[in-house]
Design an enzyme around this catalytic site. Structure first.
Site, PDB file in Angstrom:
ATOM      1  CG  ASP A 259      -2.127   0.924   1.020  1.00  0.00           C
ATOM      2  OD1 ASP A 259      -2.043   1.834   0.164  1.00  0.00           O
ATOM      3  OD2 ASP A 259      -3.149   0.754   1.717  1.00  0.00           O
TER       4      ASP A 259
HETATM    5  C1  BGC Z   1      -4.984   3.334   0.297  1.00  0.00           C
HETATM    6  C2  BGC Z   1      -5.066   2.416  -0.917  1.00  0.00           C
HETATM    7  C3  BGC Z   1      -4.875   3.220  -2.162  1.00  0.00           C
HETATM    8  C4  BGC Z   1      -3.550   3.949  -2.099  1.00  0.00           C
HETATM    9  C5  BGC Z   1      -3.228   4.784  -3.303  1.00  0.00           C
HETATM   10  C6  BGC Z   1      -3.739   4.186   0.273  1.00  0.00           C
HETATM   11  O1  BGC Z   1      -3.812   5.164   1.255  1.00  0.00           O
HETATM   12  O2  BGC Z   1      -5.020   2.576   1.471  1.00  0.00           O
HETATM   13  O3  BGC Z   1      -6.278   1.732  -0.928  1.00  0.00           O
HETATM   14  O4  BGC Z   1      -4.961   2.407  -3.290  1.00  0.00           O
HETATM   15  O5  BGC Z   1      -3.558   4.808  -0.977  1.00  0.00           O
HETATM   16  O6  BGC Z   1      -4.014   5.909  -3.355  1.00  0.00           O
END
Ligand code: BGC
Length: 723
Positions: A259
Site C-alpha cells: 500500500d
Molecule cells: C490506500 C489504498 C490506495 C492507495 C493509493 C492508500 O492510502 O489505502 O487503498 O490504493 O492509498 O491511493
C-alpha cells in the site's frame, strides 16, 4: 533391432521424466527469462519501486514500458501529479462513478460485478492505465470502520462471489486488478501501526477466503499489502502471509505491492515475497527500500539474485498478461459511454434495500400525488468525490432532488427543505472533524416541518457522507449525525406519510426511527446515477431487490468487536477475540436480535421459497451436493428475490456458527411465476478449519441446509448426512 527399440523406449521415458522434473517453460515464461537475462541488476530493481506517485519505470532499451497504476476501486481516479498529491487538473479524466463496494454486494448480483469490471477495464485502458487498485475486499468487522463503504460485506462467500467476476472482467480488458488490502485492514484508526492477532481458524474461515478466491478463481494479477501488522510482522514483509500463504498455498505468480507508504524494510521484505514498493514518503526514489538499498543487499550477498529475478519475473508476467510487451491486440479502451453510465445505474438500482414499508406506503404513485416534500442534506449532496483514495471525479452526478424535479416536477410540486446541516469537516487521518456533529438545528427542522405539512408525502434523504465513511479514520459512533433523529421525528409528526432514505456505506443505529416512520429505504452511495436510481425505486418503476450485505445492529455494543471491547484495540494491538463469530455468525450464536439481519430486504411483491431438496441423502467427502428448491412470485408485481442457502453443522467437535452462507441466487420472476433453482455446494465447503490437524475438516454426521431470504428468515430446512 530389439536393442534399438529398447533404447528408444528408455530415452522416451527418460525425456518424459526430465520434463516432469523440469517442466518445459511455456513461451511467455521463456520470453520473461530471456528478458531477465538481458537486464542489469539496476534495471531489474528499477521495476520494483515507483518513480512517482503512481508510476513505475520500465526499461527503455528492452522495450519494457513504464507501468501506470490508478485507484480504484469503483471508478478510475482522476490524474494525480507525478511528484505530489495534488490533482493534475486534466480536463479529460472525468470518469464513470459506480456505487461503492457495499452497494455492489447489496445487489447480490455477481453479473453486476462483472459488468462493473468491464467498464473499469475499458476506462482504465482509455486513461492508459495498466493496474487498477481494486477490488477492496476486507471484512466488515466493525460498523465503525471508515472504509466499510469501499468493502463489501461481513461474509466471505458474498465477498468472493463479487470479487471474482469483477477481477475476471477487469483483466479481460488487459488491466491488472489489485486486490486489497492484504490482510486484516479492518479498521482505519491506527492502520499504520496496529498489530492484528487472530486465530488460525478465523484467518482461514473469515479473512482469507475472499483473497483466496480472488487469486485462485479470479486470477488476480496483483495484490496490495496492507499497512498494518499481522501477528507481529508488517503485512508487506510477512513471511507467513506473503510467502507461505499467498505464494505457496494460493500459487500466486503476480505482483505483491505495498500500500502507499507501507514498506518497512529491504531484506526482510525482499525475502518475504514483496515485489513492488509504492508511495514511500521519501523524496529521493533511490533511497527507497527497494531501490539502492536493495541493490546493495544483493551486492552484499544478503538477498540472492534469484530473489530479484523472481520479482522482476512477476512484474514482467503481469505486463505480459496485460499485453504490455508489444502485443498490438491490447485493449484501447473507451470512456464515459452511455453503456458505462447504464452499468452504474444498474448497480445503483439493484442495490437499494427496502428495510421497512408499513402500510405499503411505497411505491409512490406520482400520477396521483400532487406534492412531495424532499428533505435533507443528502437530497442535494454529491458523494462521488469523497472517501479519499476511492474518490472519483465523475462526469456528472445526479442528486435525488435533481432526479425528482426532472422526472416528476412537471405534474407534482416538489417542496425542498434542507432539514439538517452537514456540521462535520473532513480532516485527513483524523476523525476530529466528526466531533460535535449532533447539534439539532430547529430553524431547519421547522422549515422541513412546514414543507412536510403542505405535501402529500415527505421523503427525507439522510444518513452519512464521506466525512464519516472515509479512508484514514473510523467513525466515533454508529448514530445518525446532525440531529437527524429529531428531524425525522418532527417531520413524521407533521406528515405520517414519511419515507426515510438512508445514504450511507456502513451500519447505522436505526432504533430511534424504525418505530416512527412507515418506510425506510437504504440506498447507499449510488454513484453518478444515484438520484435516478432512488427516484425509480421510490416510484416503483423498479422493484427493490437489494439485501443487506451486513447485519444492522440495534446498537453498537451488540456487535461482536464492540461487545468484547476489542475495537480499535489498545497499545497498537488488536486481538480479534470474537474469532469466527463475525457479523450474523455472532448474532445467531448469542441469540441477539439485530435491527435488520444480514441478507434482509423487502420487495413491492412477495415471494415463496419452497420444496428444498438434495439429490441424495448421504454424501462422501469430495462429492458435490446438488440442492434444489422453488421460488415463486406470489404478489402482483414483477420482481426479484435473493434465495439464500445457509448450512449448519449441529454436532461438531468445535463450535460452529448456527448457519453460514454457502450459496445464493437472485431470481427474477413475473407475478405468479415460479422457478426451480439448482445450486451446487461441495461437501468440502462444509468444512471447518481444524487447528489441531492444521487442515480443513468435514466431520461425518448430519448437516442442515437452511433456505431463506435473509439470515433471520429461514423458511425450509433439509437434512443430509456426510459419511
Ligand atoms: C490506500 C489504498 C490506495 C492507495 C493509493 C492508500 O492510502 O489505502 O487503498 O490504493 O492509498 O491511493
Amino acid at each position: 533391432m530389439k536393442i534399438k527399440l529398447l533404447i528408444i523406449v528408455f530415452l522416451t521415458i527418460a525425456v518424459a521424466q526430465a520434463q516432469k522434473t523440469f517442466p518445459k517453460l511455456d513461451i511467455q515464461e521463456q520470453k520473461i527469462q530471456s528478458l531477465i537475462k538481458k537486464m542489469t541488476l539496476q534495471e531489474k530493481v528499477g521495476l520494483l519501486h515507483a518513480n512517482s506517485k503512481f508510476y513505475v519505470s520500465g526499461v527503455k532499451r528492452l522495450n519494457i514500458p513504464e507501468w501506470a497504476l490508478s485507484d480504484g476501486p469503483h471508478g478510475v481516479r482522476a490524474e494525480i501529479n507525478r511528484q505530489n498529491w495534488a490533482y493534475a487538473g486534466w480536463t479529460n479524466d472525468s470518469s464513470t462513478c459506480f456505487p461503492p463496494g457495499t452497494a455492489l454486494a447489496a445487489s447480490w448480483n455477481p453479473k453486476l460485478a462483472y459488468e462493473r469490471g468491464l467498464v473499469l477495464g475499458e476506462e482504465a485502458r482509455y486513461r492508459k492505465k495498466d493496474v487498477l487498485l481494486g477490488p477492496a475486499i476486507n471484512i466488515i468487522r466493525s460498523p465503525l470502520c471508515g472504509r466499510n463503504f469501499e468493502y463489501m460485506s461481513e461474509d466471505p462467500v458474498l465477498i468472493s462471489s463479487m470479487a471474482v467476476p469483477y477481477i475476471k472482467a477487469l483483466q479481460s480488458k488487459d488491466v491488472a486488478a489489485s486486490v486489497k488490502h492484504w490482510l486484516a485492514n479492518n479498521q482505519e484508526d491506527h492502520r499504520m501501526s496496529v498489530d492484528v492477532a487472530m486465530s488460525e481458524r478465523a484467518l482461514r474461515e473469515i479473512y482469507l477466503p475472499g483473497f483466496k478466491a480472488s487469486v485462485t478463481e479470479g486470477g488476480a494479477l496483483t495484490v496490495m499489502a496492507a499497512y498494518n501488522k499481522f501477528r507481529g510482522d508488517w503485512c508487506s514483509e510477512n513471511e507467513y502471509l506473503d510467502r507461505e500463504i499467498l505464494r505457496k498455498e494460493f500459487g500466486f505468480k503476480g505482483v505483491l505491492m505495498t500500500d502507499w507508504d507501507a514498506a518497512h524494510s529491504t531484506i526482510k521484505a525482499a525475502l518475504a515475497g514483496l515485489d513492488l514498493e509504492m508511495g514511500t514518503d521519501k523524496k529521493d526514489y533511490n533511497e527507497w527500500y527497494f531501490a539502492n538499498p536493495l541493490i546493495k543487499a544483493v551486492q552484499d550477498g544478503k538477498v540472492p539474485m534469484s530473489v530479484i529475478d523472481e520479482k522482476a519475473a512477476n512484474v514482467l508476467r503481469v505486463m505480459m498478461k496485460t499485453k504490455m510487451l508489444g502485443d498490438k491486440s491490447r485493449e484501447k479502451g473507451i470512456m464515459n459511454t452511455p453503456e458505462h453510465q447504464k452499468a452504474s445505474y444498474n448497480s445503483a438500482v439493484e442495490a437499494a434495500v427496502l428495510l421497512q414499508n408499513n402500510g405499503n406506503l411505497l411505491p409512490l404513485d406520482f400520477n396521483k400525488l400532487r406534492s412531495v416534500a424532499v428533505i435533507g442534506d443528502n437530497a442535494t449532496r454529491k458523494h462521488c468525490g469523497g472517501g479519499l483514495s476511492s474518490e472519483i471525479k465523475t462526469l456528472y452526478e445526479i442528486t435525488p432532488l435533481e432526479a425528482f424535479e426532472k422526472k416528476f416536477g412537471k405534474n407534482v410540486t416538489i417542496n425542498f427543505a434542507q432539514g439538517y446541516e452537514k456540521q462535520s469537516a473532513f480532516t485527513e487521518g483524523d476523525n476530529i472533524g466528526q466531533s460535535n456533529t449532533d447539534k439539532v438545528d430547529w430553524k431547519l427542522i421547522d422549515e422541513a416541518v412546514e414543507v412536510a405539512k403542505k405535501s402529500d408525502v415527505a421523503i427525507i434523504f439522510g444518513g452519512l457522507n464521506h466525512d464519516f465513511d472515509s479512508e484514514s479514520f473510523d467513525r466515533q459512533h454508529m448514530r445518525l449525525p446532525y440531529g437527524q433523529e429529531t428531524l425525522i421525528r418532527e417531520v413524521t409528526k407533521a406528515n405520517p406519510n414519511t419515507v426515510v432514505v438512508i445514504i450511507a456505506g456502513s451500519p447505522l443505529e436505526l432504533s430511534g426511527i424504525v418505530n416512527r416512520v412507515p418506510s425506510i429505504l437504504w440506498a447507499w452511495y449510488g454513484g453518478m446515477e444515484a438520484g435516478n436510481a432512488d427516484a425509480d425505486v421510490l416510484s416503483g418503476k423498479v422493484n427493490p431487490s437489494g439485501k443487506m450485505p451486513f447485519t444492522l445492529p440495534v446498537s453498537l455494543v451488540q456487535s461482536p468487536a464492540h461487545a468484547l471491547g476489542n475495537f480499535p484495540g489498545r497499545d497498537q494491538k488488536v486481538n480479534y477475540e470474537e474469532d469466527i463469530l463475525v457479523g450474523y455468525r455472532w448474532f445467531d450464536k448469542k441469540e441477539i436480535a439485530p435491527q435488520f439481519s444480514f441478507g434482509y430486504g423487502l420487495s413491492y411483491t412477495s415471494f415463496e421459497l419452497d420444496a428444498l431438496s438434495t439429490d441424495k441423502d448421504l454424501y462422501d467427502k469430495n462429492e458435490i451436493i446438488n440442492v434444489k428448491f422453488t421460488v415463486k412470485n406470489t404478489g402482483k408485481l414483477y420482481g426479484a428475490e435473493v434465495a439464500q442457502l445457509y448450512v449448519s453443522d449441529p454436532v461438531c467437535s468445535v463450535l460452529r456458527p448456527a448457519k453460514e452462507l454457502k450459496a445464493y441466487e437472485k431470481v427474477i420472476l413475473q407475478p405468479g411465476e415460479a422457478k426451480t433453482v439448482e445450486l451446487k455446494v461441495k461437501v468440502n465447503d462444509l468444512a471447518f478449519y481444524d487447528e489441531a490437524k492444521k487442515e480443513w475438516n468435514v466431520e461425518a454426521g448430519e448437516f442442515i441446509f437452511q433456505l431463506g431470504n435473509s439470515s433471520g428468515d429461514i423458511f425450509k430446512t433439509h437434512k443430509i448426512t456426510i459419511k
